[in-house]
Structures are given as C-alpha cells and as structure tokens.
Design a protein around this motif. Structure first.
Motif, PDB file in Angstrom:
ATOM      1  N   TYR A  90      30.436  12.888 -14.074  1.00  0.00           N
ATOM      2  CA  TYR A  90      31.609  13.346 -13.339  1.00  0.00           C
ATOM      3  C   TYR A  90      32.882  12.813 -13.984  1.00  0.00           C
ATOM      4  CZ  TYR A  90      27.974  14.066  -9.822  1.00  0.00           C
ATOM      5  OH  TYR A  90      26.832  14.448  -9.175  1.00  0.00           O
ATOM      6  N   THR A  94      39.170  13.114 -11.310  1.00  0.00           N
ATOM      7  CA  THR A  94      39.234  14.236 -10.378  1.00  0.00           C
ATOM      8  C   THR A  94      38.004  14.355  -9.487  1.00  0.00           C
ATOM      9  OG1 THR A  94      38.194  15.784 -11.929  1.00  0.00           O
ATOM     10  CG2 THR A  94      40.597  15.507 -12.080  1.00  0.00           C
ATOM     11  N   ASP A  96      35.396  15.962 -10.480  1.00  0.00           N
ATOM     12  CA  ASP A  96      34.732  17.198 -10.882  1.00  0.00           C
ATOM     13  C   ASP A  96      33.497  16.914 -11.735  1.00  0.00           C
ATOM     14  OD1 ASP A  96      36.710  18.664  -9.631  1.00  0.00           O
ATOM     15  OD2 ASP A  96      37.906  18.899 -11.454  1.00  0.00           O
TER      16      ASP A  96
END
Length: 297
Positions: A90, A94, A96
C-alpha cells in the motif's frame, strides 16, 4: 486453516518477494525487533485472504518497521528459506493499494531477495506480518521495477502459508562416472564441470543429495530450484537461482510446465531436501540440477 496451491505470478514484470516477523534461529534479531511505525497499521480479516488494512495517512516511515499482527504457530521459516504466502503493498501516504497478490506466491528470503525479505526468517507458518519503510529501504535499487519512487513510504502485509527450504540439505551421494561434476556456490547455485566422455544417450538420473523430508507423489505441486545447461555448454540455458524458485506440478501433461516431461516424471518419488542430476538426451543433451525444496500440501 486452508492451504492454497502456489501460483508463481509476476507483478510489474518481477516475481514477488515478502517479509515476516517473530523469532527463530538464524534470524537477525535487530530486524525482528524493529517495530518502527508498523504498529500503527492494523490488518484484520481472514488469514490468507485480502486483509482489511487501516492506518493513519500520511504514514511517514523513514525507518524499517516490522510487527506480527497474527502469531504463527506452524513450521518456522528457516534461514535462507522460501515462503509461500500472500503479499499486499500500500501507498503509506494515501492508503491506496499498489500490489495485491491474494493467491499464494513464492517469496525467497535470500537468493534474488529484496532487502526487506530478510525478516521473513523471523516468522512461522500462520504468521501475518506487517512492514513499513521507504521503497528504497524495502526494495533497494530495484524499487523502480515496481514503478515506485525510492523515497515513497510503503506498507506491506504478508501472510505466511508455507515454509520451504532454500536449497537442498540432504546427505551427499556419489554420482555415476561420466556425469558432470557439480559444485555449489554458498548460495546453493550449482556449477557444472563436464567430463571428456560423450553425453549419455538415454535418460540418466543421479541423486546428488538424499533428503530426509516428505516423499513426492504424482500430482503433487513441488517447489524446486534448478539450473539447466547443454552438455559441455558454457552458458546456462535456464536457472531459477537468479529469479525465484519454480512451482512444478508432477504431471507430465501439465500445461505451461517449466521443466520437460522426462524431468517431471523423474521428480516423482523423491524426498524433500534432495538434489538430482538429470541428463535428457536429444539433438542436444541437456543437463539439469534440481533441488527439491518442498511440497505445497
């Protein structure tokens, strides 16, 4: 706990490799104890499945951090061993996802390993490990292969499903006369010295090391390291020692096999920890040295 077959998959053109943490002989205790910001990450959900990962963003991780969110009670990962597990990466800024390998992949801890993979030697089967750090610290000069900037902070989550050998560790055996002499490097990678005699004209299988592990059966998925070379050749035809081990189904009719049918058949009935020397005749005789690292049971 259900166990899944290994799938050697490529992400961004590179075979995945992973991490882990706990305390087993041979592991670097400084790495195993380097908590850092990893304890700010939670990874809930079923073991071996896509985890529900949460952490405060941005999560700045200038130093390597490792923590074990699920403590494994299975077979420990040996120093220099190979892990079969899931791996999720990840963006720490962020949250993400960058990489999602929810099918089991082979994760070597030494040969072709990224810097962070050394801590896999701290874990056991059943462990869920979380690591944090910069891409440069986790992946070294190969961070660009993942299309990640070196200074980018990352969070990694790995579940250890299998623990395999990193190299054959069986008792030495004597090969027949007329076959190549094999000497292994410290990493375990074999080197070939060919005799003056002609190549064998029929399939020849010699046992160089006799392992003491489980015996392989037809249909098993076996984890191997191998190198192949033409008889009296000067360059290898193929090797896993510079990439990652191979997962081979012991079925001579298997699609996409990385080894020829004669070699696959020769692996049936061998024990984990063994090393085989196999000569396959043809227009050009090809010699294989194969280390049997484990069975994905």
């Amino acid at each position: 706990m259900s166990v899944r077959k290994i799938a050697s998959i490529a992400v961004f053109g590179v075979l995945l490799v992973s991490i882990s943490a706990c305390s087993t002989p041979g592991a670097n205790s400084a790495l195993c104890d380097a908590t850092g910001n990893a304890d700010l990450v939670t990874a809930a959900g079923e073991f071996g499945a896509n985890p529900d990962v949460t952490f405060p963003t941005p999560l700045v991780s200038p130093d390597l951090g490792v923590t074990e969110s699920i403590t494994g009670d299975g077979k420990p990962v040996r120093a220099g061993g190979v892990v079969g597990g899931t791996l999720f990466i990840y963006d720490a800024e962020t949250g993400d996802p960058i990489v999602a390998a929810d099918q089991a992949v082979l994760l070597p801890t030494e040969n072709y390993a990224f810097p962070f993979t050394k801590v896999l030697q701290c874990g056991s089967v059943g462990s869920r490990v979380i690591a944090t750090g910069t891409a440069d610290e986790l992946f070294g000069d190969r961070a660009s292969q993942f299309q990640i900037e070196p200074e980018q902070s990352l969070v990694l989550v790995a579940d250890i499903l299998h623990a395999f050998l990193g190299r054959a560790d069986g008792a030495d055996q004597v090969a027949r006369a007329g076959m190549p002499a094999i000497v292994t490097a410290p990493s375990g990678q074999p080197g070939f010295t060919f005799p003056d005699s002609a190549a064998p004209t029929e399939l020849t299988v010699d046992l160089l090391k006799k392992g003491s592990g489980s015996t392989t059966s037809a249909g098993d998925q076996v984890i191997v390291n191998f190198s192949s070379i033409n008889w009296k050749g000067e360059q290898l035809k193929d090797t896993t020692w510079e990439t990652a081990p191979a997962a081979v189904v012991l079925d001579e009719n298997a699609q996409g096999a990385s080894l020829p049918p004669e070699v696959i058949t020769s692996l049936v009935g061998q024990t984990v920890g063994s090393q085989l020397l196999i000569a396959v005749p043809g227009d050009q005789t090809v010699v294989y040295v194969i280390d049997v690292l484990g069975i994905a049971e």
